[in-house]
Scaffold this active site. Structure first.
Site, short mmCIF file in Angstrom:
data_model
loop_
_atom_site.label_atom_id
_atom_site.label_comp_id
_atom_site.label_asym_id
_atom_site.label_seq_id
_atom_site.Cartn_x
_atom_site.Cartn_y
_atom_site.Cartn_z
N THR A 164 0.72 -1.51 -0.15
CA THR A 164 -0.35 0.27 -0.03
C THR A 164 0.96 1.11 -0.10
O THR A 164 0.92 1.67 -1.30
CB THR A 164 -0.67 0.62 0.69
OG1 THR A 164 -0.50 -0.10 2.41
CG2 THR A 164 -2.03 -0.68 0.64
N LYS A 190 4.53 -6.94 4.31
CA LYS A 190 4.26 -5.44 3.98
C LYS A 190 4.28 -4.55 5.15
O LYS A 190 3.29 -5.30 6.65
CB LYS A 190 2.73 -4.78 3.16
CG LYS A 190 1.54 -6.40 3.41
CD LYS A 190 0.84 -4.71 3.85
CE LYS A 190 0.64 -3.54 3.06
NZ LYS A 190 -0.25 -2.66 3.87
N THR A 201 -1.59 -1.38 6.50
CA THR A 201 -1.55 -2.34 7.45
C THR A 201 -0.23 -4.23 7.40
O THR A 201 0.40 -3.82 6.74
CB THR A 201 -2.32 -3.01 7.85
OG1 THR A 201 -3.70 -2.49 7.61
CG2 THR A 201 -2.79 -5.24 7.83
N GLU A 288 6.80 4.76 7.73
CA GLU A 288 6.68 6.11 6.47
C GLU A 288 7.10 7.38 7.10
O GLU A 288 7.51 7.42 8.63
CB GLU A 288 4.86 6.51 7.32
CG GLU A 288 3.75 5.72 6.63
CD GLU A 288 3.01 5.41 7.39
OE1 GLU A 288 1.84 4.76 6.27
OE2 GLU A 288 2.22 6.14 8.31
N ASN A 411 0.72 11.40 7.04
CA ASN A 411 -0.14 11.15 7.59
C ASN A 411 -0.86 12.01 8.10
O ASN A 411 -2.47 12.60 8.51
CB ASN A 411 -0.19 10.44 9.33
CG ASN A 411 0.54 8.74 8.92
OD1 ASN A 411 -0.14 7.97 8.17
ND2 ASN A 411 1.44 8.57 9.32
N SER A 416 -7.57 15.82 -0.37
CA SER A 416 -7.30 15.96 -1.75
C SER A 416 -9.66 15.82 -2.00
O SER A 416 -10.20 15.66 -2.25
CB SER A 416 -7.35 15.05 -2.79
OG SER A 416 -7.71 13.99 -2.72
#
Lengths: 416, 416
Positions: A164, A190, A201, A288, A411, A416
């Site tokens: 993701t 992942k 996740t 992240e 985050n 958008s």
């Protein structure tokens, strides 16, 4: 939901992606089901030979996703013939619709694989709270079942399909011997940053051609998880979908071993732990906004459990993580994180190292502490924080990443 | 240690700073002792009339600062005659030197105030791990004792002197009646972002002219803290120096009340709680990098303690806080935070509101949920997140701020 703008590959990404060997009993196919993303694969279909056994560990969240509920129930009946993973929609917090979606997904996969629905395992990652239209798997999974492949390209495609916000695919492989018979373990994962629309996740799947009974498999996986994925954190947040599964196809022809403690499994156990640790570290390295990979080592705690809680308190502290992002050898924040863990600690026995530089000793700054030497350690991409509590012999080691403005941007970006 | 660059005043700062009235029995003086900062006051000396009683609550850190150890011990003997607070150096994690420093500070203050050292209370905030040279108080405190003032300007100066990374001074005042006698409560506080070089520790001091025995004072303060400062968080990190004290000078002439549960104290209790809540909210509103003030309300939990843990799990979640910074009505992250709290929760009974907009109901997105309406709520400077667990009647309310790149910049800036 999020603006989904491209994020550069983590500077902590490995130089090369390993080539995974074919694994007897495992067939792989990926597809574009258009669940959420356009122009990329978002479905992984994995066929498992008859006789495959499965084990799993799942999120401790009190609000687990529908696929997690399904997998827990499916593990009650032995046997695994197919794994279906989709990215783009986590099918979490979707109520009765979510339960219907996993039932339909399992039914479609069971028809494709020619097995019982309870032999199908399901994982989903992506946006939560949006109903997953499982009808999109209709046709797609049957098509996948007709064109599975086994080679390294297929494994690479599998790791890609489940991404993701990951900035690089995560794969690892190991070899081991069981009673003289060579076996292989492949794994994909992942991450990372836990749940969020369009965000991650933690999903990880390991596969082996070894022949291992379900109880042994579960025991080995649970033990390995405690030393790997349960020792990694990005932001302390916990996904409703975290899933780690281990499948054994029994094709290697090793003699069955009935007890996880059997010394004939020591080599396999070590190889599995090693693979799980590599995958867990890759998740932290793709946290992240991560710019530094951080290892936190705690010794001298009252016991191992206490050491683990202290290590996690340090690894989850925003002040520690921002200091590391700032390349600031800020041991005061480490003291703070030790103190807030609520575990036995004696300020006047505490010692702290950054890398090999002891910055604090017996409750005060180390008189020999050189700011320059400590700063040099902090400028490295990999930083180790070591703490000696000075009370007992409890130890722990956990991994995390720094906390940067990149995390906030990913985050906290406006819709958008 | 940090580059210490100027930070703009929080957009959540109150329009006006309240004028605090003089409080009979309290004299205030501030000074520049040059402990760390240049060109600003860094010492608060506060004289307390004979007969003053004190109560305190302190950090739960297992590695408390030397001043916290001192205050805990000093509370063992009744009576308080002086309070000394310095900013710039927290005297935390300074070992034996730190203990010597508080002993010397108390001796110097006792001479200035003409009291016993154990009647002196001490708080320090600022850089940790650096020995505090208490000799810098020599002369300074005696001079302060000779020129104390009582008016609103003195209270404003007191709030200024204890600031570190605070972007605005924090003051509050209340009036109440005890058995028909009017009494006043004044309070000052500083925050927030917990411990770090040049950064904050939470310190708060409340003063009243009421006559209240030490046991009653402690009971009222402990109860009030549970509803105020224990309900506020900025980043979940815990200072080694957090200190909240309440002093009662007994000058108001109200009849002594021997029991905190005495109905004659209900008005005072309410006023004290209200003042502590205002100060606690000011701390959150000045959280490092804060741009939004967040109230988290949890209802329907198994019990109040469970509700509090769930509320804190939401208020401390980096993903929830970054979503609010991004004005993103991201209820999925609230589900995550509820799930990770480890408290009893049933996904299919969960309901979530942003402001008055119910975005999730009974384990799924609220069908009536309007993205536009929710986004409008998120654009406000004050955001309320409300969760109904749907299990029991446990409730809790906590306050926090959003997590922005400003927090990263303040705490992650490179050393100068």
């Amino acid at each position: 939901m999020s603006s989904g703008k491209a994020v550069p590959v983590s500077p902590l990404a490995p130089e090369t992606i390993p080539d995974l060997p074919a694994l007897d009993g495992v067939g792989i196919a990926t597809a574009q089901a258009g669940i959420r993303y356009a122009g990329r694969t978002d479905v992984l279909y994995l066929s498992l030979a008859e006789g495959t056994q499965a084990a799993g560990v799942f999120t401790r969240s009190k609000c687990p996703s529908a696929p997690v509920d399904w997998c827990r129930a499916a593990l009650e009946s032995p046997g695994a013939r197919a794994l279906v993973v989709n990215s783009g929609n986590a099918n979490a917090f979707t109520g009765a619709l979510g339960r219907d979606a996993v039932v339909l997904t399992a039914a479609i996969a069971a028809r494709a694989a020619g097995c019982r629905p309870e032999d199908v395992f399901i994982a989903s990652t992506g946006v939560i709270g949006e109903p997953l239209d499982a009808n999109k798997f209709e046709g797609v999974l049957a098509d996948c079942a007709g064109r599975t492949e086994a080679g390294s390209a297929a494994w690479a495609a599998a790791a890609q399909a489940i991404m993701t916000t990951d900035t690089f695919p995560k794969l690892a492989t190991r070899r081991a011997e069981i009673d003289g018979v060579s076996v292989t373990i492949n794994g994909i994962a992942k991450g990372a940053g836990m749940i969020a629309p369009d965000m991650a996740t933690m999903l990880a799947f390991a596969f082996t051609d070894a022949a291992l009974p379900q109880a042994v498999l579960q025991a080995l996986l649970s033990a390995g998880t405690a030393r790997s994925f349960n020792c990694v954190t990005v932001d302390g947040d916990t996904s409703t979908s975290d899933t780690l599964m281990l499948f054994a196809t029994a094709k290697a022809g090793n003699p069955a071993v009935a007890d996880a403690a059997d010394p004939r499994l020591s080599g396999f156990k070590a190889a599995l732990d090693d693979l799980l640790i590599e995958l867990a570290q890759l998740v932290a390295k793709d946290g992240e906004g991560a710019r530094k990979f951080v290892t936190v080592e705690v010794g001298g705690a009252a016991d191992d459990a206490s050491a683990h809680r202290i290590a996690m308190s340090i690894a989850n502290s925003p002040l520690v993580k921002t200091a590391i992002a700032g390349e600031d050898a800020n041991w005061g924040r480490v003291v703070m994180a030790v103190g807030k863990a609520g575990e036995p600690a004696d300020r006047d026995r505490l010692s702290i190292w950054f890398g090999d530089i002891r910055v604090a000793h017996q409750g005060a700054r180390d008189p020999a502490y050189s700011e320059e030497a400590a700063s040099a350690v902090m400028r490295e991409p990999d930083v180790t924080v070591r703490v000696d509590i000075g009370l007992g012999d409890g130890t722990a080691r956990v991994w995390t990443c720094d906390l940067t403005s990149g995390y906030i941007a990913i985050n906290g970006d406006y819709r958008s």
